[in-house]
Design a protein around this motif. Structure first.
Motif, PDB file in Angstrom:
ATOM      1  N   HIS A  72       3.871 -10.100  -9.488  1.00 55.95           N
ATOM      2  CA  HIS A  72       3.114 -11.273  -8.806  1.00 55.95           C
ATOM      3  C   HIS A  72       4.976 -12.331  -8.637  1.00 55.95           C
ATOM      4  O   HIS A  72       4.352 -13.296  -8.380  1.00 55.95           O
ATOM      5  CB  HIS A  72       2.085 -11.809  -9.196  1.00 55.95           C
ATOM      6  CG  HIS A  72       1.566 -11.198  -8.209  1.00 55.95           C
ATOM      7  ND1 HIS A  72       0.974 -11.199  -6.739  1.00 55.95           N
ATOM      8  CD2 HIS A  72      -0.207 -10.687  -9.066  1.00 55.95           C
ATOM      9  CE1 HIS A  72       0.177 -11.065  -6.850  1.00 55.95           C
ATOM     10  NE2 HIS A  72      -1.122  -9.869  -7.909  1.00 55.95           N
ATOM     11  N   ARG A 129       8.457 -13.963  -8.493  1.00 58.19           N
ATOM     12  CA  ARG A 129       9.076 -14.860  -6.931  1.00 58.19           C
ATOM     13  C   ARG A 129      10.648 -14.565  -7.560  1.00 58.19           C
ATOM     14  O   ARG A 129      10.390 -14.642  -7.999  1.00 58.19           O
ATOM     15  CB  ARG A 129       8.452 -15.755  -6.359  1.00 58.19           C
ATOM     16  CG  ARG A 129       7.201 -15.879  -5.616  1.00 58.19           C
ATOM     17  CD  ARG A 129       6.781 -16.839  -6.033  1.00 58.19           C
ATOM     18  NE  ARG A 129       7.113 -17.871  -4.629  1.00 58.19           N
ATOM     19  CZ  ARG A 129       6.897 -18.088  -3.422  1.00 58.19           C
ATOM     20  NH1 ARG A 129       5.560 -17.827  -3.021  1.00 58.19           N
ATOM     21  NH2 ARG A 129       7.765 -18.217  -2.541  1.00 58.19           N
ATOM     22  N   ALA A 156       5.923  -5.952  -5.309  1.00 58.58           N
ATOM     23  CA  ALA A 156       5.175  -7.171  -4.822  1.00 58.58           C
ATOM     24  C   ALA A 156       5.522  -6.623  -2.899  1.00 58.58           C
ATOM     25  O   ALA A 156       4.647  -7.320  -2.846  1.00 58.58           O
ATOM     26  CB  ALA A 156       6.508  -7.594  -5.343  1.00 58.58           C
ATOM     27  N   ASP A 172       2.793  -4.837  -2.399  1.00 56.00           N
ATOM     28  CA  ASP A 172       1.357  -5.235  -2.499  1.00 56.00           C
ATOM     29  C   ASP A 172       1.547  -6.006  -1.495  1.00 56.00           C
ATOM     30  O   ASP A 172       0.092  -6.222  -1.075  1.00 56.00           O
ATOM     31  CB  ASP A 172       1.360  -6.052  -3.251  1.00 56.00           C
ATOM     32  CG  ASP A 172       0.526  -6.324  -4.306  1.00 56.00           C
ATOM     33  OD1 ASP A 172      -0.772  -6.002  -3.913  1.00 56.00           O
ATOM     34  OD2 ASP A 172       0.352  -7.232  -5.033  1.00 56.00           O
ATOM     35  N   THR A 173       2.403  -6.649  -1.124  1.00 53.34           N
ATOM     36  CA  THR A 173       1.942  -7.943   0.302  1.00 53.34           C
ATOM     37  C   THR A 173       2.198  -7.715   1.392  1.00 53.34           C
ATOM     38  O   THR A 173       1.357  -8.406   2.432  1.00 53.34           O
ATOM     39  CB  THR A 173       3.782  -8.478   0.547  1.00 53.34           C
ATOM     40  OG1 THR A 173       3.784  -9.306  -1.032  1.00 53.34           O
ATOM     41  CG2 THR A 173       3.836  -9.896   1.022  1.00 53.34           C
ATOM     42  N   TYR A 174       2.361  -6.068   1.552  1.00 57.64           N
ATOM     43  CA  TYR A 174       2.178  -5.699   3.334  1.00 57.64           C
ATOM     44  C   TYR A 174       0.680  -5.763   3.094  1.00 57.64           C
ATOM     45  O   TYR A 174       0.453  -5.073   4.386  1.00 57.64           O
ATOM     46  CB  TYR A 174       3.438  -4.402   3.171  1.00 57.64           C
ATOM     47  CG  TYR A 174       2.946  -4.034   4.178  1.00 57.64           C
ATOM     48  CD1 TYR A 174       3.616  -4.070   5.918  1.00 57.64           C
ATOM     49  CD2 TYR A 174       2.058  -2.785   4.317  1.00 57.64           C
ATOM     50  CE1 TYR A 174       3.011  -3.562   7.102  1.00 57.64           C
ATOM     51  CE2 TYR A 174       1.942  -1.832   5.659  1.00 57.64           C
ATOM     52  CZ  TYR A 174       2.181  -2.455   7.142  1.00 57.64           C
ATOM     53  OH  TYR A 174       2.345  -1.699   7.869  1.00 57.64           O
ATOM     54  N   ALA A 187      -1.457  -6.436   1.452  1.00 64.23           N
ATOM     55  CA  ALA A 187      -2.661  -7.527   1.888  1.00 64.23           C
ATOM     56  C   ALA A 187      -1.747  -8.023   3.003  1.00 64.23           C
ATOM     57  O   ALA A 187      -3.501  -8.574   3.422  1.00 64.23           O
ATOM     58  CB  ALA A 187      -1.700  -8.955   0.746  1.00 64.23           C
ATOM     59  N   ILE A 188      -1.221  -8.435   3.691  1.00 65.71           N
ATOM     60  CA  ILE A 188      -1.652  -8.764   5.019  1.00 65.71           C
ATOM     61  C   ILE A 188      -1.968  -7.735   6.160  1.00 65.71           C
ATOM     62  O   ILE A 188      -2.840  -8.354   6.714  1.00 65.71           O
ATOM     63  CB  ILE A 188       0.270  -9.104   5.321  1.00 65.71           C
ATOM     64  CG1 ILE A 188       0.594  -9.930   4.620  1.00 65.71           C
ATOM     65  CG2 ILE A 188       0.273  -9.291   6.636  1.00 65.71           C
ATOM     66  CD1 ILE A 188       2.165  -9.652   4.804  1.00 65.71           C
ATOM     67  N   MET A 212       6.405 -11.287   6.036  1.00 60.49           N
ATOM     68  CA  MET A 212       7.791 -10.614   5.283  1.00 60.49           C
ATOM     69  C   MET A 212       9.513 -11.316   5.222  1.00 60.49           C
ATOM     70  O   MET A 212       9.688 -11.368   4.866  1.00 60.49           O
ATOM     71  CB  MET A 212       7.751  -9.191   4.454  1.00 60.49           C
ATOM     72  CG  MET A 212       6.215  -8.667   4.583  1.00 60.49           C
ATOM     73  SD  MET A 212       6.055  -6.742   4.128  1.00 60.49           S
ATOM     74  CE  MET A 212       7.224  -6.567   3.321  1.00 60.49           C
ATOM     75  N   GLN A 270      10.415 -15.355  -2.078  1.00 58.93           N
ATOM     76  CA  GLN A 270       9.057 -14.717  -2.401  1.00 58.93           C
ATOM     77  C   GLN A 270       9.044 -13.354  -3.200  1.00 58.93           C
ATOM     78  O   GLN A 270       9.263 -12.825  -4.167  1.00 58.93           O
ATOM     79  CB  GLN A 270       7.361 -14.379  -1.750  1.00 58.93           C
ATOM     80  CG  GLN A 270       6.409 -14.110  -2.614  1.00 58.93           C
ATOM     81  CD  GLN A 270       5.352 -14.278  -2.122  1.00 58.93           C
ATOM     82  OE1 GLN A 270       5.131 -15.266  -1.162  1.00 58.93           O
ATOM     83  NE2 GLN A 270       4.352 -12.419  -1.742  1.00 58.93           N
ATOM     84  N   LEU A 271       9.919 -12.662  -1.526  1.00 55.14           N
ATOM     85  CA  LEU A 271      10.935 -10.803  -2.390  1.00 55.14           C
ATOM     86  C   LEU A 271      11.887 -11.207  -2.237  1.00 55.14           C
ATOM     87  O   LEU A 271      12.821 -11.736  -1.580  1.00 55.14           O
ATOM     88  CB  LEU A 271      10.041 -10.241  -1.061  1.00 55.14           C
ATOM     89  CG  LEU A 271       7.838 -10.294  -0.676  1.00 55.14           C
ATOM     90  CD1 LEU A 271       8.162  -9.190   0.317  1.00 55.14           C
ATOM     91  CD2 LEU A 271       7.561  -9.807  -2.067  1.00 55.14           C
TER      92      LEU A 271
END
Length: 300
Positions: free
Chosen positions: A211, A213, A235, A238-240, A242-243, A262, A269-270
């Motif tokens: 998590h 950044r 990350a 995980d972000t994809y 979560a969206i 993204m 962040q990424l």
């Protein structure tokens, strides 16, 4: 019969060279989530390689300087075949053990996630996305990350949420500042859960810092260069996930919306270069990563 002697020895040499190549490649890929007894196992790996090279040199010396008969040629030829069979059996057994271990881990993660409707299927989705993403990474990045270790880390990245109270996990609305403090403990809790398992020592930092950044505003304030590369990869996936997944507090977004989001957070962040690679993966391949449980329930 004498015409068979040198062809058999030459074929034996070729098979032994192949055996050595297979052994080296396999041992290189063994630096994954099974490092327990690392020093001792490394010693035996080196001994095994030395013996294979020793046998190969014996074959070459016999071919160049010896006067072998058909029996010697047959022994050398059969020996190379025997070594190839033993290596194949050994490799298959180890792969089977690793696959079984991963299957058990997947079951345990499924049990853990069943307590949280926001997580159910998420870890498996991230696991599938991460392994797909790995295939699209440039070779220079792949060399820095062991595939099997990455798969374990992706699957268990949220294992620490087992220690988060259900009232926080299952809250339908936004978390309060106090609840966020509790939620942010899950990477550290995950590391603590895995501490008794020496075999996962190499992936614990990857889980702890997934998590973080790029701009240094993550859970632990690590800067871009301090974040482990595998953590950056997880990350992104995980972000994809979560969206595009349904949560108790939000509806799922489309793939196209996820791509736009993204791109917006790339570089802050990424990791921007990783986002660029990920966003080039065809939509149908990303959608194929959706676990059947989520697909059937219409969560994605």
């Amino acid at each position: 019969m004498s015409v068979l002697i040198y062809p058999m020895i030459v074929i034996g040499i070729i098979i032994m060279v192949t055996n050595i190549y297979r052994y080296i490649r396999f041992m290189q890929n063994m630096h994954d989530a099974f490092p327990k007894g690392k020093n001792r196992s490394s010693m035996w790996k080196s001994v095994g390689l030395a013996l294979l090279v020793f046998f190969l040199m014996g074959y070459i010396c016999v071919a160049l300087f010896g006067n072998p008969d058909l029996m010697v040629a047959g022994i050398l030829f059969g020996g190379s075949i025997f070594v190839a069979i033993v290596l194949t059996i050994m490799f298959d057994l180890i792969e089977s053990i690793r696959d079984n271990c991963l299957s058990v881990t997947e079951v345990l993660i499924g049990v853990i996630e069943a307590r949280d409707p926001n997580l159910n299927g998420h870890s498996r989705f991230v696991q599938n996305l991460t392994m797909l993403f790995y295939e699209y990474l440039p070779s220079d990045i792949k060399k820095k990350i062991n595939r099997m270790s990455l798969e374990y880390a992706a699957l268990m990245h949220d294992v620490g949420k087992l220690g988060i109270p259900e009232k926080v996990l299952n809250k339908p609305g936004k978390l309060t500042d106090e609840e966020w403090v509790i939620m942010k403990q899950h990477p550290e809790l995950g590391v603590k859960f895995l501490e008794p398992l020496n075999s996962f020592s190499s992936i614990r930092p990857w889980i702890k810092y997934h998590h973080e950044r790029i701009d240094g505003k993550g859970y632990y304030g690590l800067s871009e260069q301090e974040i482990p590369l595998p953590s950056k990869v997880i990350a992104v996936t995980d972000t994809y996930s979560a969206i595009v997944m349904r949560r108790a507090y939000k509806e799922p977004e489309t793939h196209e919306t996820a791509m736009n989001i993204m791109h917006e957070i790339a570089g802050t962040q990424l990791d921007a270069s990783l986002v660029e690679i990920f966003c080039k993966i065809p939509k149908e391949k990303l959608m194929a990563c959706v676990p059947s449980s989520l697909y059937n329930s219409g969560d994605v």
